[in-house]
Motif scaffolding. Structure first.
Motif: not given
Ligand code: AMP
Length: 143
Positions: A2, A86-88
Motif C-alpha cells: 500500500n 492505507s490505500d492499496t
C-alpha cells in the motif's frame, strides 16, 4: 502493498509553494528540486491546488511567455485527488490512470504528509515482481 510501503522507502520531504507564486518561480522550484509537481498550500494547513510541469507547458503554449509572471493560481488544478497511507497500489494506479495524472498528495488526519508519483508506484511494483520471481525460483529449486 500500500501507500505506506512506498513511503517506507523514500524521503517524505514535501515541496510546497503558495498560489501567489509566479509560474516562473514554480518552474525554478521544479528545476531546483528535480520534481514534476508542486502542492500549493492555502496558508491554513490545507491544499489550495496542485501544479505540474504539464500545466506550465500548456499555459505557455496557450498564452505565451508573459504568463510566466502571473500567479500560478491561474493554471493550478484546484480539485486535488489525494490518497491515504492505507490505500492499496491497485487503488492508486486506478486513480492515476482514470484521472490521467502522475502525482498524488498523501493526506493523513487532514495533514499533508508526502507526495507520491507514478515512478514510486512503478518502482514498488518491479520490486514486488522480483520478489515473486525469486520465491518461485526457490520453490522450484527446492521442490
Ligand atoms: P501530472 O501527470 O501529475 O503531471 O499532471 C497532469 C494534470 O493533472 C495536471 O493538470 C495536474 O495539475 C493534474 N494533477 C496532478 N496530480 C493531481 C492530483 N493528485 N489530483 C488532481 N489533479 C492532479
Amino acid at each position: 502493498m500500500n501507500v505506506a510501503s512506498i513511503l517506507a522507502g523514500k524521503s517524505t520531504e514535501i515541496i510546497t509553494a503558495r498560489p501567489s507564486a509566479t509560474l516562473l518561480e514554480i518552474a525554478e522550484i521544479l528545476s531546483k528540486y528535480r520534481i514534476g509537481c508542486i502542492i500549493l498550500d492555502d496558508g491554513k494547513g490545507g491544499i489550495a491546488g496542485i501544479v505540474s510541469e504539464r500545466d506550465l507547458v500548456r499555459a505557455i503554449a496557450h498564452s505565451g511567455q508573459d504568463i510566466l509572471h502571473s500567479p500560478v493560481s491561474k493554471c493550478m488544478t484546484k480539485n486535488v485527488i489525494t490518497c491515504q497511507t492505507s490505500d492499496t497500489m491497485d487503488t492508486i494506479m486506478s486513480a492515476m490512470t482514470d484521472g490521467r495524472f502522475r502525482h498524488m498528495p498523501v493526506v493523513e488526519d487532514g495533514e499533508l504528509i508526502a507526495v507520491i508519483s507514478i515512478g514510486d508506484v512503478v518502482k514498488l511494483r518491479i520490486e514486488e515482481a522480483e520478489l515473486e520471481a525469486a520465491a518461485m525460483r526457490d520453490y522450484i529449486a527446492t521442490g
